[in-house]
Design an enzyme around this catalytic site. Structure first.
Site, PDB file in Angstrom:
ATOM      1  N   GLU A  34      54.318  76.315 -51.281  1.00  0.00           N
ATOM      2  CA  GLU A  34      53.320  75.317 -50.865  1.00  0.00           C
ATOM      3  C   GLU A  34      52.385  74.987 -52.020  1.00  0.00           C
ATOM      4  OE1 GLU A  34      52.207  73.290 -48.797  1.00  0.00           O
ATOM      5  OE2 GLU A  34      52.807  73.775 -46.752  1.00  0.00           O
TER       6      GLU A  34
ATOM      7  N   ASP B 102      45.078  74.876 -46.475  1.00  0.00           N
ATOM      8  CA  ASP B 102      43.709  74.469 -46.141  1.00  0.00           C
ATOM      9  C   ASP B 102      43.388  75.068 -44.760  1.00  0.00           C
ATOM     10  OD1 ASP B 102      41.347  73.037 -45.917  1.00  0.00           O
ATOM     11  OD2 ASP B 102      42.246  71.069 -45.860  1.00  0.00           O
TER      12      ASP B 102
ATOM     13  N   PHE C 205      37.778  69.232 -52.287  1.00  0.00           N
ATOM     14  CA  PHE C 205      38.995  68.440 -52.424  1.00  0.00           C
ATOM     15  C   PHE C 205      39.476  68.467 -53.872  1.00  0.00           C
ATOM     16  CE2 PHE C 205      41.303  64.422 -53.032  1.00  0.00           C
ATOM     17  CZ  PHE C 205      42.301  64.621 -52.088  1.00  0.00           C
TER      18      PHE C 205
END
Ligand code: 5GP
Length: 190
Positions: A113, A117, A167
């Site tokens: 991956e 999150d 982010f």
């Protein structure tokens, strides 16, 4: 021209579409960490032939770099899911774009991956694959946001870097499909 190219690779700041980012993890650090993760995988899977399953799109660079450091027999394949749809926070909707093309019954699966999150995408994928009776499933994620994780994922055995709830783009990760080609990982500043 040559100078400009180097500047792009090592730059501290990056603009991607309408957002500004700064360097969080350099490619040098990523490379070193990948060598360490691969060493763990080489030891843990000695005598077996695991199947690395890259979860597209975000993990394409990580999968490629990781597999180059693995020195036991290994297969590689991909599946594609999408959960963000171009924004900077999860929509919690998961779209299945394409499925595995191989039979994983009895195989040792390592899901690769880009980032974990909330963990919803991974739970969804693990549940989907478990039905196909693999011998084992573990997960190797380049990034983890521990503060965003909503429930424990027992299969998450290998993690490159833990980061804050922010982010990020680069090294395969996008914002509005851009920024995947940045060598390092960058965090949003404005
Ligand atoms: P989760 O289901 O764990 O909440 O989200 C997982 C997916 O959301 C990741 O595979 C990735 O596509 C996307 N995602 C989560 N955080 C970020 C981030 O900081 N940057 C980018 N570009 N994508 C993210």
């Amino acid at each position: 021209m040559h100078f400009k190219y180097n500047f792009y690779i090592y730059r501290m700041k990056a603009q991607v579409a309408d957002l500004n980012f700064e360097l969080l993890i350099s490619y040098d650090k990523i490379e070193k960490r990948i060598k360490a993760l691969a060493a763990l995988i080489n030891a843990d899977y000695k005598g077996r032939t695991p199947v690395l399953v890259g979860v597209l799109n975000g993990s394409f660079l990580f999968t490629a770099d990781l597999i180059k450091e693995i020195d036991i027999p290994v297969e590689v394949t991909f599946t594609k899911l999408a959960s963000y749809f171009g924004g900077i926070s999860s929509t919690r909707k998961i779209r299945d774009d394409f499925d595995l093309t191989i039979n994983i019954k009895g195989r040792d699966i390592i899901l690769v991956e880009d980032i974990v999150d909330t963990g919803n995408t991974l739970h969804y994928l693990i549940d989907k694959l478990k039905v196909r009776e693999p011998a084992s499933i573990t997960v190797c994620s380049m990034l983890l946001k521990p503060k965003a994780l909503e429930s424990t994922i027992n299969e998450l055995k290998y993690v490159g870097f833990e980061i804050e709830n922010e982010f990020v783009v680069g090294y395969g990760l996008d914002y509005k499909e851009l920024g995947r080609n940045l060598r390092g990982i960058y965090r949003k500043i404005s």
